[in-house]
Scaffold this active site. Structure first.
Site, short mmCIF file in Angstrom:
data_model
loop_
_atom_site.label_atom_id
_atom_site.label_comp_id
_atom_site.label_asym_id
_atom_site.label_seq_id
_atom_site.Cartn_x
_atom_site.Cartn_y
_atom_site.Cartn_z
N HIS B 143 1.02 -1.44 -0.42
CA HIS B 143 0.40 0.09 -0.14
C HIS B 143 0.87 1.53 0.46
O HIS B 143 1.19 1.59 1.46
CB HIS B 143 -0.97 0.32 1.23
CG HIS B 143 -2.19 -1.37 1.48
ND1 HIS B 143 -1.66 -2.64 1.85
CD2 HIS B 143 -2.94 -1.23 0.45
CE1 HIS B 143 -2.29 -3.17 1.39
NE2 HIS B 143 -3.25 -2.65 0.72
N TRP B 169 9.75 1.47 3.25
CA TRP B 169 10.46 2.55 2.59
C TRP B 169 9.90 4.26 3.77
O TRP B 169 10.24 5.18 3.31
CB TRP B 169 9.60 2.87 1.16
CG TRP B 169 9.49 3.13 0.29
CD1 TRP B 169 8.90 1.77 -0.20
CD2 TRP B 169 10.85 1.75 -1.02
NE1 TRP B 169 9.22 0.74 -2.25
CE2 TRP B 169 10.25 1.58 -1.30
CE3 TRP B 169 12.14 2.89 0.00
CZ2 TRP B 169 11.52 0.97 -2.39
CZ3 TRP B 169 13.15 2.61 -0.99
CH2 TRP B 169 12.09 1.55 -2.73
N ARG B 276 33.61 27.23 -18.72
CA ARG B 276 34.27 26.90 -19.57
C ARG B 276 35.00 26.88 -20.38
O ARG B 276 33.45 27.70 -21.31
CB ARG B 276 32.98 25.51 -19.57
CG ARG B 276 32.93 24.54 -20.16
CD ARG B 276 34.60 22.83 -19.97
NE ARG B 276 34.80 22.75 -21.36
CZ ARG B 276 35.94 21.83 -21.12
NH1 ARG B 276 36.46 22.11 -20.51
NH2 ARG B 276 35.92 21.13 -22.07
N GLY B 347 29.51 18.84 -19.29
CA GLY B 347 29.60 17.67 -20.44
C GLY B 347 30.12 16.51 -19.37
O GLY B 347 28.70 16.23 -18.30
N GLU B 371 5.35 10.90 -0.74
CA GLU B 371 4.71 11.66 -0.44
C GLU B 371 3.21 12.41 -1.50
O GLU B 371 3.30 13.26 -1.49
CB GLU B 371 5.48 12.98 0.02
CG GLU B 371 6.37 13.18 0.63
CD GLU B 371 6.15 13.37 2.11
OE1 GLU B 371 4.74 13.68 2.14
OE2 GLU B 371 6.84 13.41 3.09
N GLY B 372 3.67 10.80 -2.23
CA GLY B 372 2.74 11.57 -3.15
C GLY B 372 3.48 11.50 -4.34
O GLY B 372 4.38 12.36 -4.59
N HIS B 374 4.16 12.02 -8.82
CA HIS B 374 3.78 13.03 -9.34
C HIS B 374 2.34 12.72 -9.76
O HIS B 374 1.61 14.11 -9.98
CB HIS B 374 5.05 12.80 -10.74
CG HIS B 374 4.85 14.33 -11.31
ND1 HIS B 374 4.95 15.05 -10.22
CD2 HIS B 374 5.09 14.63 -12.74
CE1 HIS B 374 5.93 16.07 -11.20
NE2 HIS B 374 5.45 16.10 -12.72
C1 LIG Z 1 13.25 7.34 -0.76
C2 LIG Z 1 12.07 7.17 0.31
C3 LIG Z 1 11.31 7.40 1.56
C4 LIG Z 1 10.43 7.65 1.66
N1 LIG Z 1 9.42 7.93 2.54
C5 LIG Z 1 8.24 7.34 3.15
C6 LIG Z 1 8.33 8.19 4.72
O1 LIG Z 1 9.29 7.90 5.77
N2 LIG Z 1 7.18 7.22 5.24
C7 LIG Z 1 6.93 6.81 4.53
O2 LIG Z 1 5.25 6.10 5.04
N3 LIG Z 1 6.18 6.31 3.16
C8 LIG Z 1 7.65 6.55 2.62
N4 LIG Z 1 8.31 6.10 1.36
C9 LIG Z 1 7.34 5.85 0.18
C10 LIG Z 1 6.34 6.88 -0.89
O3 LIG Z 1 5.55 7.85 0.05
C11 LIG Z 1 6.17 5.52 -1.46
O4 LIG Z 1 6.83 4.94 -2.53
C12 LIG Z 1 5.03 6.09 -2.86
O5 LIG Z 1 3.74 6.83 -1.57
C13 LIG Z 1 4.36 5.66 -3.72
O6 LIG Z 1 4.40 3.92 -3.18
P1 LIG Z 1 4.81 2.88 -4.35
O7 LIG Z 1 6.50 3.41 -3.88
O8 LIG Z 1 3.89 1.87 -3.24
O9 LIG Z 1 4.49 3.22 -5.65
P2 LIG Z 1 2.45 2.25 -6.11
O10 LIG Z 1 2.02 3.04 -4.80
O11 LIG Z 1 2.74 1.38 -5.85
O12 LIG Z 1 3.05 3.44 -7.11
C14 LIG Z 1 3.35 2.91 -8.76
C15 LIG Z 1 3.25 3.95 -10.09
O13 LIG Z 1 1.83 3.36 -9.98
C16 LIG Z 1 1.60 4.94 -10.25
N5 LIG Z 1 -0.16 4.72 -9.51
C17 LIG Z 1 -0.61 4.00 -8.36
N6 LIG Z 1 -1.60 5.04 -7.93
C18 LIG Z 1 -2.13 4.63 -9.56
C19 LIG Z 1 -3.69 5.65 -9.62
N7 LIG Z 1 -4.58 5.48 -8.75
N8 LIG Z 1 -3.33 6.35 -10.90
C20 LIG Z 1 -2.06 6.60 -11.62
N9 LIG Z 1 -1.30 5.66 -11.33
C21 LIG Z 1 -1.57 6.04 -9.95
C22 LIG Z 1 2.04 5.97 -8.93
O14 LIG Z 1 2.31 7.14 -9.71
C23 LIG Z 1 3.24 5.01 -9.16
O15 LIG Z 1 4.09 6.05 -11.06
C24 LIG Z 1 9.29 6.74 0.60
C25 LIG Z 1 9.61 6.25 -0.18
C26 LIG Z 1 11.26 6.22 -0.57
C27 LIG Z 1 11.55 6.20 -2.23
#
Ligand SMILES: Cc1cc2nc3c(=O)[nH]c(=O)nc-3n(C[C@H](O)[C@H](O)[C@H](O)COP(=O)(O)OP(=O)(O)OC[C@H]3O[C@@H](n4cnc5c(N)ncnc54)[C@H](O)[C@@H]3O)c2cc1C
Lengths: 245, 392
Positions: B143, B169, B276, B347, B371-372, B374
């Site tokens: 999730h 994460w 440069r 470069g 944090e959500g 793009h």
């Molecule tokens: C370095 C790092 C630090 C982090 N730190 C924290 C933290 O401190 N605490 C915490 O709770 N989380 C943390 N996160 C987690 C982060 O918030 C999630 O990685 C992020 O919310 C995306 O979730 P996911 O990786 O499961 O991707 P997914 O939700 O699986 O998304 C995969 C792709 O599908 C797309 N997608 C998903 N749903 C939809 C939709 N409805 N419509 C269209 N496209 C969609 C997404 O945009 C993405 O491109 C961290 C992540 C990273 C990489």
């Protein structure tokens, strides 16, 4: 021990320098001002260290208009107890020195610390003038400063070595690189600076000099790189283009 | 390592909108970063090790909960000050900023807003000074974009609850003393729980192999029948809105932070383009390079304007979540584009650790995701303007 630290503002070294009023005045437009580094990093910080070690107060003094308030707040944030601003925009060192001396007269400061120079006009004369006006001993360009039993010991750099000078307080000392290390204010300091007193005093004094004109140095020419194995080409260019040999 | 000569860029004289105290706070953060972080950040990123010795210093410059009231150890500053500190930290490294924004917005913020008075007194002063670090557990292995589907849960057991599940994460997890964990109660309602290191059944393994945000530690939170006293539950709010409100605060900080990363890339590329020489002239004199620089500073200036306005709205308590989403999305995209263009301008040198651009570029791939993502922020704006939900 009660210490007075003279704080001036100076343009940030990255500022673009320009003049106004027929090239008779520095143009502060768009210039970022900082605390003159010699005042901040060395004089002020050493004063704070002396206070922390032996008690007393550190007061800053700035001769300038209200535009200098931000650098004064920064000095307070770094740790000075109180600040005084003499509300006057000086045009030469004599005016500044007269106003500093007029403020300090009779206030009982044990030590007046200044930076060795400001990084804009680089006059290096204000501390000496202040000492002369107050009839106090003066040690210039101190790189170390210790105080014990009413006597200051100041280390100075002299050609080929160091000189250790002893002077009975009260005295005026100007600070050079080495006297202390830059202190970055912390959030507590910034917050407490809000409520520390910044007292504004009226004052005026005569200047001893008049600026006729300011001018900028000529642009530095661009640099031409000659590969190390082409010494003859270098000699040719030095002779024919630069005309220095 | 190159000396850090960064000086800031303010094309539209926005500094005139800042108070003297704002500028002092920003310049202090900048000076601290240059002295303490710039000289070591490349090594930290290369070694994938968070420089923990910086924590007390971050506390001293007010990077932890600057807007938390003074009575709880914060600095009682406004939202613009918070933004400026985040901007200066991310100007150096997104990982550094992440550590500070998690602590401020995702740990201190919920304790301040939704915690009991005892919880505030117990945790906030220690978190403000950096003596204690916290982390925020929302995302789970299954999730991410859909945190409402979380399975981490707790059951009542006298004056304790029994917590089970796993988070993934999680920034700061490997060294945090306290975790703000979002989990469902027996009725399926989301609650915040403060889980402390040392509680039996609680572990925080480090996640390895990141090519992004290497100077920030990321880990998992694993709860295996962890007995947590009921007094550790945040009493003030429940439901998904609680963690989302924390994300609002953090995303707001990211919007400022991303400008910092963009400014650094622009600054480096601008200097480089003047020094440069190719074809016997500085590359900055070629139209193609000027196009890049002109577009970079234009986009940065737009982001600065947007974000300053968002800051005033937030100071007045009027910024909506959707407005924050727009700024986070826009500014991170700007930063990524600036980083990419700036990297090309250098470069071959652009891919080395001699310059910060490649590191920013890699970091921003996390910033555009956490944090959500793009996409999710785009859907938030879409929902806001149409009233139609395109998430599910
Ligand atoms: C370095 C790092 C630090 C982090 N730190 C924290 C933290 O401190 N605490 C915490 O709770 N989380 C943390 N996160 C987690 C982060 O918030 C999630 O990685 C992020 O919310 C995306 O979730 P996911 O990786 O499961 O991707 P997914 O939700 O699986 O998304 C995969 C792709 O599908 C797309 N997608 C998903 N749903 C939809 C939709 N409805 N419509 C269209 N496209 C969609 C997404 O945009 C993405 O491109 C961290 C992540 C990273 C990489």
């Amino acid at each position: 021990m009660n210490i007075l630290v003279c704080i001036s503002q100076a343009p940030d070294t990255t500022s673009r320098i320009a003049f106004t009023n027929g090239d008779k005045e520095f143009d502060p437009n768009g210039v970022q001002f900082i605390v003159n580094p010699y005042d901040e990093w060395y004089a002020l910080v050493r004063a704070l260290e002396l206070k922390e070690a032996g008690g007393g107060t550190v007061t800053t003094l700035t001769v300038g208009d209200a535009s200098t308030d931000p650098v004064i707040r920064k000095a307070l944030a770094i740790g000075a107890d109180a600040a005084v601003r003499v509300d006057f925009k000086p045009t030469d060192s004599m005016q500044t020195a007269r106003l500093i001396a007029a403020h300090a007269e009779g206030k009982g400061y044990d030590l007046i610390l200044c930076g060795k120079e400001t990084i804009d006009y680089n006059g290096s004369v204000v501390p000496g003038m202040v000492a002369a006006l107050l009839d106090l001993p003066y040690v210039a360009l101190g790189t170390k400063l210790e105080v014990a039993n009413g006597v200051a010991t100041v280390m100075r750099e002299v050609t080929g070595g160091e000189e250790e000078v002893e002077v009975t307080l009260p005295a005026v000392v100007s600070a050079a690189k080495g006297m202390a290390e830059q202190r970055i204010p912390n959030m507590r300091g910034i917050m407490s600076a809000r409520t520390k007193p910044l007292q504004v005093e009226a004052g005026s004094a005569d200047a001893a000099t008049v600026v006729r004109t300011f001018s900028l140095p000529e642009d530095k020419g661009s640099c031409k790189m000659i590969p190390a194995d082409q010494a003859e080409e270098l000699i040719r260019l030095l002779r024919e283009e630069a005309k220095v040999i | 390592m190159r000396t850090d000569n960064y000086a800031g860029h303010d094309y539209y004289q926005l500094d005139e909108w800042l108070t003297e105290e704002h500028k002092l706070i920003r310049d202090t953060a900048r000076a601290w970063v240059k002295k303490e972080v710039s000289p070591i950040i490349e090594d930290a990123a290369e070694n994938c090790a968070f420089p923990k010795h910086l924590l007390p210093g971050l506390g001293e410059i007010g990077a932890f909960g600057p807007y938390i009231p003074e009575e709880y150890g914060g600095a009682g500053l406004d939202q613009i000050s918070y933004g400026l500190i985040m901007q200066e930290l991310e100007r150096c490294d997104s990982g550094l900023r992440s550590t500070a924004s998690v602590q401020s917005s995702l740990v201190m913020y919920p304790i301040w807003k939704y915690g009991s008075e005892e919880q505030r007194k117990k945790y906030l002063p220690k978190l403000a000074s950096g003596e204690w670090m916290g982390c925020f557990g929302l995302t789970e292995p299954d999730h991410g974009s859909n945190p409402g589907g979380m399975t981490t849960n707790f059951k009542e057991d006298g004056d304790h609850v029994i917590l089970n599940g796993a988070k993934m994460w999680i920034s700061n997890a490997p060294f945090a003393q306290v975790a703000v964990v979002w989990a469902k109660n027996e009725a399926g309602r989301i609650k915040g729980i403060l889980v402390e290191r040392g509680m039996e059944g609680f572990s925080t393994p480090t996640m390895k192999g990141k090519w992004s945000l290497r100077a920030s530690d990321t880990g998992e939170l694993i709860f295996d029948n962890v007995r947590v006293p009921k007094e550790n539950i945040l009493p003030g709010r429940d439901g998904l809105g609680a963690p989302l409100s924390c994300l609002d605060s953090a995303r707001y900080g990211i919007a400022w932070g991303a400008i910092g990363a963009a400014l650094d890339c622009y600054d480096v590329a601008l200097q480089y383009s003047k020094e440069r020489q190719q074809f016997d002239r500085p590359i900055g004199g070629f139209q193609l390079q000027q196009k890049k620089l002109a577009e970079m500073i234009t986009e940065i200036t737009k982001a600065q304007l947007l974000t300053y306005r968002l800051g005033t709205l937030r100071n007045e308590g009027r910024a909506t979540s959707a407005q924050i989403s727009m700024a986070k999305r826009n500014n991170v995209e700007t930063a990524l584009n600036v980083a990419r263009e700036a990297r090309q301008m250098l470069g071959g040198m652009g891919i080395t650790g001699e310059y910060p651009i490649m590191r920013h570029m890699m970091n921003l791939e996390s910033v555009v995701t956490y944090e959500g993502t793009h996409d999710i922020h785009l859907l938030i704006t879409g929902l806001d303007v149409t009233g139609l939900n395109a998430f599910t």
